[in-house]
Scaffold this motif. Structure first.
Motif, PDB file in Angstrom:
ATOM      1  N   GLY A  49      55.790  56.960   0.620  1.00 31.34           N
ATOM      2  CA  GLY A  49      55.601  57.441   1.987  1.00 31.34           C
ATOM      3  C   GLY A  49      54.259  57.029   2.574  1.00 31.34           C
ATOM      4  N   ARG A  50      53.181  57.106   1.742  1.00 30.72           N
ATOM      5  CA  ARG A  50      51.856  56.697   2.220  1.00 30.72           C
ATOM      6  C   ARG A  50      51.864  55.214   2.608  1.00 30.72           C
ATOM      7  N   ILE A  51      52.429  54.381   1.716  1.00 23.80           N
ATOM      8  CA  ILE A  51      52.431  52.934   1.963  1.00 23.80           C
ATOM      9  C   ILE A  51      53.283  52.608   3.189  1.00 23.80           C
ATOM     10  N   ARG A  52      54.440  53.227   3.289  1.00 23.39           N
ATOM     11  CA  ARG A  52      55.287  52.972   4.457  1.00 23.39           C
ATOM     12  C   ARG A  52      54.535  53.330   5.746  1.00 23.39           C
ATOM     13  N   GLY A  53      53.865  54.477   5.750  1.00 23.53           N
ATOM     14  CA  GLY A  53      53.124  54.899   6.932  1.00 23.53           C
ATOM     15  C   GLY A  53      52.011  53.930   7.305  1.00 23.53           C
ATOM     16  N   LEU A  54      51.286  53.435   6.302  1.00 25.75           N
ATOM     17  CA  LEU A  54      50.201  52.482   6.560  1.00 25.75           C
ATOM     18  C   LEU A  54      50.750  51.197   7.186  1.00 25.75           C
ATOM     19  N   SER A  61      54.237  47.889  16.152  1.00 23.74           N
ATOM     20  CA  SER A  61      53.921  47.388  17.492  1.00 23.74           C
ATOM     21  C   SER A  61      54.074  45.874  17.604  1.00 23.74           C
ATOM     22  N   ASP A  62      54.153  45.184  16.461  1.00 25.37           N
ATOM     23  CA  ASP A  62      54.366  43.734  16.454  1.00 25.37           C
ATOM     24  C   ASP A  62      55.852  43.380  16.411  1.00 25.37           C
ATOM     25  N   GLY A  63      56.710  44.398  16.471  1.00 23.03           N
ATOM     26  CA  GLY A  63      58.144  44.141  16.412  1.00 23.03           C
ATOM     27  C   GLY A  63      58.683  44.008  15.004  1.00 23.03           C
ATOM     28  N   CYS A  64      57.918  44.489  14.035  1.00 25.11           N
ATOM     29  CA  CYS A  64      58.360  44.431  12.636  1.00 25.11           C
ATOM     30  C   CYS A  64      59.030  45.750  12.248  1.00 25.11           C
ATOM     31  N   ASP A  65      59.699  45.753  11.103  1.00 27.71           N
ATOM     32  CA  ASP A  65      60.314  46.962  10.556  1.00 27.71           C
ATOM     33  C   ASP A  65      59.774  47.212   9.163  1.00 27.71           C
ATOM     34  N   VAL A  66      59.686  48.483   8.803  1.00 27.33           N
ATOM     35  CA  VAL A  66      59.281  48.880   7.456  1.00 27.33           C
ATOM     36  C   VAL A  66      60.351  49.822   6.916  1.00 27.33           C
ATOM     37  N   LEU A  88      58.605  45.221   4.156  1.00 20.37           N
ATOM     38  CA  LEU A  88      58.139  44.868   5.500  1.00 20.37           C
ATOM     39  C   LEU A  88      58.845  43.577   5.898  1.00 20.37           C
ATOM     40  N   THR A  89      59.491  43.590   7.055  1.00 26.75           N
ATOM     41  CA  THR A  89      60.090  42.378   7.596  1.00 26.75           C
ATOM     42  C   THR A  89      59.748  42.253   9.072  1.00 26.75           C
ATOM     43  N   CYS A  90      59.455  41.028   9.465  1.00 24.69           N
ATOM     44  CA  CYS A  90      59.174  40.746  10.874  1.00 24.69           C
ATOM     45  C   CYS A  90      60.205  39.769  11.417  1.00 24.69           C
ATOM     46  N   SER A  91      61.327  39.648  10.733  1.00 17.95           N
ATOM     47  CA  SER A  91      62.391  38.718  11.105  1.00 17.95           C
ATOM     48  C   SER A  91      63.325  39.339  12.140  1.00 17.95           C
ATOM     49  N   PHE A 177      45.815  42.001   7.713  1.00 16.18           N
ATOM     50  CA  PHE A 177      45.964  43.431   7.467  1.00 16.18           C
ATOM     51  C   PHE A 177      45.245  43.781   6.178  1.00 16.18           C
ATOM     52  N   GLU A 178      44.675  44.992   6.133  1.00 15.02           N
ATOM     53  CA  GLU A 178      44.053  45.456   4.914  1.00 15.02           C
ATOM     54  C   GLU A 178      44.228  46.967   4.772  1.00 15.02           C
ATOM     55  N   ILE A 179      44.203  47.397   3.522  1.00 18.65           N
ATOM     56  CA  ILE A 179      44.362  48.814   3.180  1.00 18.65           C
ATOM     57  C   ILE A 179      43.248  49.173   2.211  1.00 18.65           C
ATOM     58  N   ILE A 180      42.608  50.315   2.409  1.00 15.74           N
ATOM     59  CA  ILE A 180      41.688  50.824   1.399  1.00 15.74           C
ATOM     60  C   ILE A 180      42.533  51.513   0.326  1.00 15.74           C
ATOM     61  N   LEU A 181      42.230  51.231  -0.930  1.00 13.53           N
ATOM     62  CA  LEU A 181      43.058  51.734  -2.033  1.00 13.53           C
ATOM     63  C   LEU A 181      43.227  53.247  -1.973  1.00 13.53           C
ATOM     64  N   SER A 182      42.179  53.971  -1.624  1.00 14.30           N
ATOM     65  CA  SER A 182      42.256  55.434  -1.606  1.00 14.30           C
ATOM     66  C   SER A 182      43.303  55.954  -0.624  1.00 14.30           C
ATOM     67  N   ALA A 183      43.632  55.185   0.423  1.00 15.35           N
ATOM     68  CA  ALA A 183      44.634  55.634   1.403  1.00 15.35           C
ATOM     69  C   ALA A 183      46.018  55.714   0.783  1.00 15.35           C
ATOM     70  N   ILE A 184      46.293  54.854  -0.180  1.00 10.38           N
ATOM     71  CA  ILE A 184      47.598  54.878  -0.859  1.00 10.38           C
ATOM     72  C   ILE A 184      47.739  56.160  -1.680  1.00 10.38           C
ATOM     73  N   TYR A 185      46.619  56.648  -2.213  1.00 11.94           N
ATOM     74  CA  TYR A 185      46.646  57.790  -3.133  1.00 11.94           C
ATOM     75  C   TYR A 185      46.125  59.083  -2.499  1.00 11.94           C
ATOM     76  N   GLU A 186      46.108  59.143  -1.190  1.00 10.96           N
ATOM     77  CA  GLU A 186      45.594  60.330  -0.522  1.00 10.96           C
ATOM     78  C   GLU A 186      46.363  61.583  -0.957  1.00 10.96           C
ATOM     79  N   ASN A 187      45.621  62.596  -1.426  1.00 11.15           N
ATOM     80  CA  ASN A 187      46.176  63.883  -1.880  1.00 11.15           C
ATOM     81  C   ASN A 187      47.118  63.763  -3.077  1.00 11.15           C
ATOM     82  N   ILE A 188      47.027  62.668  -3.831  1.00 17.37           N
ATOM     83  CA  ILE A 188      47.845  62.517  -5.033  1.00 17.37           C
ATOM     84  C   ILE A 188      47.097  63.114  -6.218  1.00 17.37           C
ATOM     85  N   ILE A 189      47.758  63.957  -6.990  1.00 18.94           N
ATOM     86  CA  ILE A 189      47.207  64.479  -8.235  1.00 18.94           C
ATOM     87  C   ILE A 189      47.863  63.709  -9.365  1.00 18.94           C
TER      88      ILE A 189
END
Length: 197
Positions: A49-54, A61-66, A88-91, A177-189
């Motif tokens: 869910g975190r990755i999909r949201g990111l 907004s670029d017309g892609c789907d996740v 992720l697809t932009c096709s 595009f870039e992601i900070i690693l901690s965003a993937i694991y936000e609130n994960i125990i």
């Protein structure tokens, strides 16, 4: 393969797709064989869910789907149809589709005990054959650990990087595009006794 084979019978792709439309559980197709997909942990689901949201925040907004977990990919036509955890697809063709993504840009698998070696080996080889694919990301659900394979300008050459510090920046260069690693694991125990890496 990391999943339970449901029958010794060989199926055609058409038979598989027809069965899958009516099924309440997901199955992967490989060379005529059908494998039932296992359930997942809460951490697995949270991370997906975190990755999909990111990805959605950046690419819708670029017309892609996740898509997450329930959309299959045509990894090898008439041969291998898996369900990656995030796609992720932009096709335009994929956006007009119904059940199958044929031109993914990014595929993500969140590792589990039963799928880790399958995702790192077999799926890696199959996914690297998809012409549109730019990145394949493997994500641990039990610690800060991401592996990223990125296609280079040479179609059959991929780079490999590991990210294991919360402040690490995962860069998808070709997608700007870039992601900070901690965003993937936000609130994960993390659950150490479920360690898979």
């Amino acid at each position: 393969m990391g999943h339970a084979q449901i029958s010794e019978q060989k199926y055609t792709v058409a038979e598989y797709l027809e069965m899958e439309e009516k099924s309440e559980i997901r199955h992967e197709f490989y060379d005529g064989e059908i494998f039932a997909m296992a359930g997942t942990t809460m951490n697995h689901n949270r991370i997906v869910g975190r990755i999909r949201g990111l990805f959605e925040r950046r690419f819708l907004s670029d017309g892609c789907d996740v898509f997450a977990e329930n959309i299959k990919v045509e990894a090898v036509k008439n041969f291998f149809y898996p369900y990656p955890d995030v796609v992720l697809t932009c096709s335009a063709e994929d956006r007009a589709g119904t059940y199958i993504v044929k031109h993914p840009s990014v595929l993500v698998e969140v590792l589990s005990k039963t799928s880790a070696s399958y995702d790192r080996d077999f799926k890696l080889r199959m996914y690297q054959g998809i012409p549109s694919l730019q990145c394949y990301m493997l994500v641990s659900q039990n610690r800060f650990y991401v592996q990223l394979y990125t296609r280079t300008d040479q179609p059959d050459t991929w780079t490999y990087k590991v990210f294991n510090t919360p402040s690490d920046i995962i860069r998808f260069e070709s997608l700007n595009f870039e992601i900070i690693l901690s965003a993937i694991y936000e609130n994960i125990i993390f659950i150490p006794d479920e360690e898979i890496i």
